[in-house]
Motif scaffolding. Structure first.
Motif, PDB file in Angstrom:
ATOM      1  N   LEU A   7       0.843  -1.190   0.000  1.00 38.97           N
ATOM      2  CA  LEU A   7       0.000   0.000   0.000  1.00 38.97           C
ATOM      3  C   LEU A   7       0.879   1.241   0.000  1.00 38.97           C
ATOM      4  CD1 LEU A   7      -2.989   0.979   0.210  1.00 38.97           C
ATOM      5  CD2 LEU A   7      -2.603   1.135   2.668  1.00 38.97           C
ATOM      6  N   VAL A   8       0.525   2.205  -0.839  1.00 39.35           N
ATOM      7  CA  VAL A   8       1.183   3.507  -0.860  1.00 39.35           C
ATOM      8  C   VAL A   8       0.161   4.536  -0.404  1.00 39.35           C
ATOM      9  CG1 VAL A   8       2.287   5.259  -2.299  1.00 39.35           C
ATOM     10  CG2 VAL A   8       2.739   2.847  -2.723  1.00 39.35           C
ATOM     11  N   THR A   9       0.518   5.285   0.644  1.00 36.75           N
ATOM     12  CA  THR A   9      -0.368   6.288   1.213  1.00 36.75           C
ATOM     13  C   THR A   9       0.266   7.656   1.048  1.00 36.75           C
ATOM     14  OG1 THR A   9      -0.989   4.631   2.854  1.00 36.75           O
ATOM     15  CG2 THR A   9      -1.722   6.861   3.254  1.00 36.75           C
ATOM     16  N   LEU A  10      -0.524   8.635   0.613  1.00 38.07           N
ATOM     17  CA  LEU A  10      -0.019   9.987   0.352  1.00 38.07           C
ATOM     18  C   LEU A  10      -0.662  10.985   1.302  1.00 38.07           C
ATOM     19  CD1 LEU A  10      -0.581   9.286  -3.298  1.00 38.07           C
ATOM     20  CD2 LEU A  10       1.648  10.050  -2.568  1.00 38.07           C
ATOM     21  N   PHE A  11       0.179  11.801   1.932  1.00 36.36           N
ATOM     22  CA  PHE A  11      -0.259  12.842   2.850  1.00 36.36           C
ATOM     23  C   PHE A  11       0.220  14.187   2.321  1.00 36.36           C
ATOM     24  CE2 PHE A  11       0.337   8.995   5.272  1.00 36.36           C
ATOM     25  CZ  PHE A  11      -0.762   8.936   6.102  1.00 36.36           C
ATOM     26  N   LEU A  12      -0.549  15.233   2.551  1.00 34.40           N
ATOM     27  CA  LEU A  12      -0.169  16.575   2.129  1.00 34.40           C
ATOM     28  C   LEU A  12      -0.020  17.467   3.343  1.00 34.40           C
ATOM     29  CD1 LEU A  12       0.417  18.247  -0.376  1.00 34.40           C
ATOM     30  CD2 LEU A  12      -1.966  18.895  -0.420  1.00 34.40           C
ATOM     31  N   ASP A  13       1.116  18.138   3.414  1.00 34.35           N
ATOM     32  CA  ASP A  13       1.482  19.023   4.517  1.00 34.35           C
ATOM     33  C   ASP A  13       1.441  18.243   5.834  1.00 34.35           C
ATOM     34  OD1 ASP A  13       1.942  21.075   2.719  1.00 34.35           O
ATOM     35  OD2 ASP A  13      -0.110  21.817   2.840  1.00 34.35           O
ATOM     36  N   ASP A  14       0.861  18.789   6.877  1.00 37.82           N
ATOM     37  CA  ASP A  14       0.833  18.103   8.180  1.00 37.82           C
ATOM     38  C   ASP A  14      -0.504  17.432   8.455  1.00 37.82           C
ATOM     39  OD1 ASP A  14       3.444  18.830   8.798  1.00 37.82           O
ATOM     40  OD2 ASP A  14       2.811  20.786   9.562  1.00 37.82           O
ATOM     41  N   LEU A  39       5.007  27.162   0.190  1.00 38.24           N
ATOM     42  CA  LEU A  39       5.702  25.900   0.411  1.00 38.24           C
ATOM     43  C   LEU A  39       4.748  24.828   0.936  1.00 38.24           C
ATOM     44  CD1 LEU A  39       8.555  24.684   0.289  1.00 38.24           C
ATOM     45  CD2 LEU A  39       8.828  25.321   2.671  1.00 38.24           C
ATOM     46  N   HIS A  40       4.831  23.642   0.357  1.00 38.25           N
ATOM     47  CA  HIS A  40       4.023  22.499   0.782  1.00 38.25           C
ATOM     48  C   HIS A  40       4.924  21.277   0.888  1.00 38.25           C
ATOM     49  CE1 HIS A  40       0.068  24.390   0.359  1.00 38.25           C
ATOM     50  NE2 HIS A  40       0.605  25.035  -0.670  1.00 38.25           N
ATOM     51  N   ALA A  41       4.433  20.246   1.545  1.00 37.31           N
ATOM     52  CA  ALA A  41       5.200  19.013   1.707  1.00 37.31           C
ATOM     53  C   ALA A  41       4.316  17.825   1.382  1.00 37.31           C
ATOM     54  CB  ALA A  41       5.730  18.902   3.130  1.00 37.31           C
ATOM     55  N   LEU A  42       4.873  16.915   0.599  1.00 35.63           N
ATOM     56  CA  LEU A  42       4.198  15.670   0.265  1.00 35.63           C
ATOM     57  C   LEU A  42       4.904  14.556   1.025  1.00 35.63           C
ATOM     58  CD1 LEU A  42       2.121  14.176  -1.556  1.00 35.63           C
ATOM     59  CD2 LEU A  42       3.961  13.943  -3.219  1.00 35.63           C
ATOM     60  N   LYS A  43       4.145  13.793   1.773  1.00 34.30           N
ATOM     61  CA  LYS A  43       4.693  12.666   2.533  1.00 34.30           C
ATOM     62  C   LYS A  43       4.137  11.394   1.917  1.00 34.30           C
ATOM     63  CE  LYS A  43       4.620  10.584   7.121  1.00 34.30           C
ATOM     64  NZ  LYS A  43       4.069  10.711   8.492  1.00 34.30           N
ATOM     65  N   ILE A  44       5.038  10.506   1.512  1.00 32.13           N
ATOM     66  CA  ILE A  44       4.647   9.242   0.895  1.00 32.13           C
ATOM     67  C   ILE A  44       5.080   8.120   1.818  1.00 32.13           C
ATOM     68  CG2 ILE A  44       4.901   7.760  -1.119  1.00 32.13           C
ATOM     69  CD1 ILE A  44       5.789  10.372  -2.619  1.00 32.13           C
ATOM     70  N   VAL A  45       4.113   7.322   2.229  1.00 32.40           N
ATOM     71  CA  VAL A  45       4.388   6.171   3.084  1.00 32.40           C
ATOM     72  C   VAL A  45       4.050   4.922   2.290  1.00 32.40           C
ATOM     73  CG1 VAL A  45       3.825   5.011   5.254  1.00 32.40           C
ATOM     74  CG2 VAL A  45       3.828   7.510   5.151  1.00 32.40           C
ATOM     75  N   GLY A  54       8.271   2.385   4.475  1.00 29.78           N
ATOM     76  CA  GLY A  54       9.268   3.358   4.046  1.00 29.78           C
ATOM     77  C   GLY A  54       8.587   4.693   3.895  1.00 29.78           C
ATOM     78  N   VAL A  55       9.308   5.759   4.244  1.00 25.78           N
ATOM     79  CA  VAL A  55       8.727   7.103   4.207  1.00 25.78           C
ATOM     80  C   VAL A  55       9.635   8.010   3.378  1.00 25.78           C
ATOM     81  CG1 VAL A  55       8.008   9.101   5.585  1.00 25.78           C
ATOM     82  CG2 VAL A  55       7.712   6.793   6.486  1.00 25.78           C
ATOM     83  N   GLN A  56       9.020   8.830   2.520  1.00 23.39           N
ATOM     84  CA  GLN A  56       9.752   9.833   1.764  1.00 23.39           C
ATOM     85  C   GLN A  56       9.007  11.153   1.853  1.00 23.39           C
ATOM     86  OE1 GLN A  56      10.778   8.780  -2.226  1.00 23.39           O
ATOM     87  NE2 GLN A  56      11.845  10.691  -2.595  1.00 23.39           N
ATOM     88  N   HIS A  57       9.776  12.216   2.095  1.00 21.53           N
ATOM     89  CA  HIS A  57       9.223  13.572   2.173  1.00 21.53           C
ATOM     90  C   HIS A  57       9.720  14.364   0.968  1.00 21.53           C
ATOM     91  CE1 HIS A  57       7.824  13.159   6.346  1.00 21.53           C
ATOM     92  NE2 HIS A  57       8.896  12.392   6.499  1.00 21.53           N
ATOM     93  N   ILE A  58       8.807  15.047   0.298  1.00 27.30           N
ATOM     94  CA  ILE A  58       9.148  15.888  -0.847  1.00 27.30           C
ATOM     95  C   ILE A  58       8.545  17.267  -0.622  1.00 27.30           C
ATOM     96  CG2 ILE A  58       8.916  16.214  -3.333  1.00 27.30           C
ATOM     97  CD1 ILE A  58       8.558  13.156  -3.550  1.00 27.30           C
ATOM     98  N   SER A  59       9.405  18.282  -0.563  1.00 23.98           N
ATOM     99  CA  SER A  59       8.937  19.665  -0.430  1.00 23.98           C
ATOM    100  C   SER A  59       8.796  20.270  -1.813  1.00 23.98           C
ATOM    101  CB  SER A  59       9.930  20.489   0.388  1.00 23.98           C
ATOM    102  OG  SER A  59      10.010  19.991   1.696  1.00 23.98           O
TER     103      SER A  59
END
Length: 136
Positions: A7-14, A39-45, A54-59
């Motif tokens: 499963l890939v889960t996507l979060f935006l900002d906080d 500025l925004h942040a994309l968090k991919i779990v 695994g977690v990746q953060h993309i600003s």
């Protein structure tokens, strides 16, 4: 031990609530017109089939509003006295006409261009002088 699915889960900002969750591989479009400029942040779990994450953060920066150009002061400058500023803002709201006045920000001619022009004129004057007086 029961296997979990990938499963890939996507979060935006906080935001603790994901805006998307899919089984990989995924292709999706993120509509940035619904986001505020800045500025925004994309968090991919990503969770593997054995349950590891695994977690990746993309600003990234969103700029859907008009582009703003400022001449006369830059980020982090130390200034005093009077500061002359030129501010220009232009966007793409209208597609039926093109406004030349607001589409370009006026800038001074760089000093290296002036140096090149002076060097070329000096070389031209030398060539003219040498061909006129030194050929005899």
């Amino acid at each position: 031990m029961a296997k979990t699915s990938q499963l890939v889960t996507l979060f935006l900002d906080d935001n603790p609530v994901p805006f998307a969750a899919y089984a990989p591989p995924i292709k999706l479009d993120i509509d940035t017109t619904r986001l505020t400029d800045g500025l925004h942040a994309l968090k991919i779990v990503a969770r593997s089939s054995d349950g590891r994450e695994g977690v990746q953060h993309i600003s990234f920066t969103v700029r859907n509003g008009p582009a703003i150009s400022v001449i006369g002061i830059a980020e982090g400058d130390t200034v005093s006295d009077v500061i002359p500023l030129t501010v220009n803002a232009y966007g793409s709201e209208r597609t039926d006409s093109f406004v030349v006045v607001a589409s370009e920000t006026p800038k001074a001619i760089p000093s290296w261009v002036w140096a090149l022009v002076i060097a070329f004129l000096g070389w031209g004057a030398y060539y003219f002088y040498s061909s006129l007086f030194m050929s005899t």
